[in-house]
Design an enzyme around this catalytic site. Structure first.
Site, mmCIF file in Angstrom:
data_model
loop_
_atom_site.group_PDB
_atom_site.id
_atom_site.type_symbol
_atom_site.label_atom_id
_atom_site.label_comp_id
_atom_site.label_asym_id
_atom_site.label_seq_id
_atom_site.Cartn_x
_atom_site.Cartn_y
_atom_site.Cartn_z
ATOM 1 N N MET A 1 -92.561 65.639 19.162
ATOM 2 C CA MET A 1 -92.179 65.514 17.556
ATOM 3 C C MET A 1 -93.008 64.396 17.091
ATOM 4 O O MET A 1 -92.670 64.228 15.838
ATOM 5 C CB MET A 1 -90.659 65.033 17.605
ATOM 6 N N SER A 2 -94.140 64.224 17.589
ATOM 7 C CA SER A 2 -95.029 63.465 16.746
ATOM 8 C C SER A 2 -96.635 63.686 17.051
ATOM 9 O O SER A 2 -96.927 64.993 17.270
ATOM 10 C CB SER A 2 -94.874 61.778 17.554
ATOM 11 N N HIS B 1 -82.250 61.859 23.854
ATOM 12 C CA HIS B 1 -83.307 60.957 23.528
ATOM 13 C C HIS B 1 -82.884 59.928 24.630
ATOM 14 O O HIS B 1 -83.790 59.116 24.966
ATOM 15 C CB HIS B 1 -82.916 60.292 22.087
ATOM 16 N N ASN C 1 -89.389 65.096 30.622
ATOM 17 C CA ASN C 1 -88.370 66.156 31.086
ATOM 18 C C ASN C 1 -89.256 67.483 31.099
ATOM 19 O O ASN C 1 -90.193 67.659 30.435
ATOM 20 C CB ASN C 1 -87.474 66.347 29.960
ATOM 21 N N TYR D 1 -89.666 63.652 11.010
ATOM 22 C CA TYR D 1 -88.041 63.786 10.832
ATOM 23 C C TYR D 1 -87.372 62.610 10.583
ATOM 24 O O TYR D 1 -86.353 62.598 10.235
ATOM 25 C CB TYR D 1 -87.582 64.042 12.178
ATOM 26 N N GLU D 2 -88.050 61.514 10.352
ATOM 27 C CA GLU D 2 -87.209 60.321 9.923
ATOM 28 C C GLU D 2 -87.343 60.184 8.283
ATOM 29 O O GLU D 2 -86.322 59.704 7.732
ATOM 30 C CB GLU D 2 -88.068 59.233 10.242
ATOM 31 N N ALA E 1 -93.998 60.670 23.977
ATOM 32 C CA ALA E 1 -93.156 61.223 25.096
ATOM 33 C C ALA E 1 -93.067 62.784 24.812
ATOM 34 O O ALA E 1 -92.970 63.036 23.630
ATOM 35 C CB ALA E 1 -91.801 60.591 25.209
ATOM 36 N N HIS F 1 -88.628 52.417 20.220
ATOM 37 C CA HIS F 1 -89.953 51.897 19.516
ATOM 38 C C HIS F 1 -90.049 50.548 19.229
ATOM 39 O O HIS F 1 -88.756 49.822 18.980
ATOM 40 C CB HIS F 1 -90.500 52.731 18.140
ATOM 41 N N SER G 1 -92.201 56.556 22.324
ATOM 42 C CA SER G 1 -91.015 56.541 22.904
ATOM 43 C C SER G 1 -91.052 55.587 24.190
ATOM 44 O O SER G 1 -91.269 56.443 25.193
ATOM 45 C CB SER G 1 -90.239 57.627 22.793
ATOM 46 N N HIS H 1 -91.970 59.076 12.288
ATOM 47 C CA HIS H 1 -92.151 60.400 12.622
ATOM 48 C C HIS H 1 -91.585 61.495 11.225
ATOM 49 O O HIS H 1 -90.971 60.687 10.574
ATOM 50 C CB HIS H 1 -91.062 60.917 13.833
HETATM 51 N N1 HPA Z 1 -89.075 68.147 23.140
HETATM 52 C C1 HPA Z 1 -89.657 67.407 22.138
HETATM 53 N N2 HPA Z 1 -89.885 66.172 22.311
HETATM 54 C C2 HPA Z 1 -89.850 65.548 23.237
HETATM 55 C C3 HPA Z 1 -89.320 66.215 24.149
HETATM 56 C C4 HPA Z 1 -88.983 67.565 24.446
HETATM 57 O O1 HPA Z 1 -88.530 68.126 25.403
HETATM 58 N N3 HPA Z 1 -89.043 65.449 25.335
HETATM 59 C C5 HPA Z 1 -89.898 63.820 24.871
HETATM 60 N N4 HPA Z 1 -89.950 64.203 23.518
#
Ligand code: HPA
Length: 267
Positions: free
Chosen positions: A206-207, A242, A230, A83-84, A111, A59, A29, A81
């Site tokens: 998440m990847s 996001h 973050n 989740y998609e 990310a 993306h 991302s 991903h």
């Molecule tokens: N959690 C899950 N996926 C992420 C995060 C997070 O805090 N930050 C960026 N992708």
């Protein structure tokens, strides 16, 4: 290797030239612009039947084949991903194509949220292991005994060493840590983050994990780097979203590009 992957690799070679690819690079991302640094041929995923319809904003769903610092690379501007689609193996065909193009290794980027105060937003983390917190596996249904893939040293020690020396060469800090895969698409709860931290993870995202498993299945060496966007849920007052991920990813992207360029130059 599936017939489909061999066919796609042939089509890609027809368009981008027959020289074998050495490295694959998957962009996470907010990191999609790295594809533009490559001097080569870009092919939309839509032109490659079976490639994911990468539908996540931030993306750039293109495969770019060409040279970066004199090394032939295949850059995947987007990934699918779990989740998609609910499919853990959505990246299997693209990675099979990468192997069919001759690649020896795959470098994944993503990310992620950090659980370590010494790896704050804007920093990078080199993965040295992972925890599959989702419990899902992209090899479920694979009928051969090849499915029993060993995962010790999945994050190749030689590649890690080379990436760390590339970072040092650039005067950049590159901590190593453990990445936990959370399926998403909702973010984690603070209680989940406390649990994952207790289990030994340093970052969460998440990847990446399904791709690492698939790449090891295909015999590719693997390295992966997270851009920390973050602090994970409950670890700071910052709101996680996001939008925030996309806004923060470029902070680490410049460093990531320097490390990757230096790594390729040093090969
Ligand atoms: N959690 C899950 N996926 C992420 C995060 C997070 O805090 N930050 C960026 N992708």
């Amino acid at each position: 290797m599936s017939r489909n992957a061999e066919d796609l690799a042939r089509q890609i070679r027809d368009r981008a030239g027959a020289a074998p690819v050495r490295f694959g690079l998957v962009l996470g991302s907010g990191l999609g612009h790295l594809a533009e640094a490559v001097d080569g041929v870009a092919i939309d995923y839509a032109e490659l039947p079976g490639f994911p319809h990468a539908g996540v904003s931030g993306h750039n769903p293109k495969l770019v084949i060409g040279d970066l610092e004199g090394v032939r690379v295949a850059v995947f501007g987007g990934r699918s991903h779990y989740y998609e689609s609910g499919r853990g193996d959505a990246m299997r065909l693209p990675l099979e194509v990468l192997a069919a193009l001759g690649a020896e290794a795959l470098i994944l980027t993503n990310a992620a949220g950090s659980m370590r105060a010494d790896i704050p937003p804007g920093e990078l983390m080199l993965l040295n292991d992972h925890i599959n917190f989702s419990g899902l596996n992209p090899l479920i249904g694979e009928p051969t005994d090849r499915r029993f893939v060993p995962m010790a040293d999945a994050y190749d020690p030689g590649l890690r060493k080379a990436l760390q020396s590339a970072a040092a060469h650039e005067g950049l800090n590159l901590e190593q840590g453990v990445y936990a895969w959370y399926s998403g698409p909702s973010f984690e709860t603070p209680a989940e983050i406390r649990a994952i931290r207790t289990l030994g993870a340093d970052a969460v995202g998440m990847s990446t994990v399904p791709e690492v498993i698939l790449a090891r299945f295909l015999g590719l060496r693997v390295a992966a780097i997270s851009t920390i966007t973050n602090m994970a849920a409950g670890m700071s007052d910052e709101k996680i979203s996001h939008e925030h991920t996309k806004a923060m990813a470029p902070l680490g992207a410049g460093k990531l590009e320097r490390i990757l360029r230096r790594f390729l130059k040093n090969l």
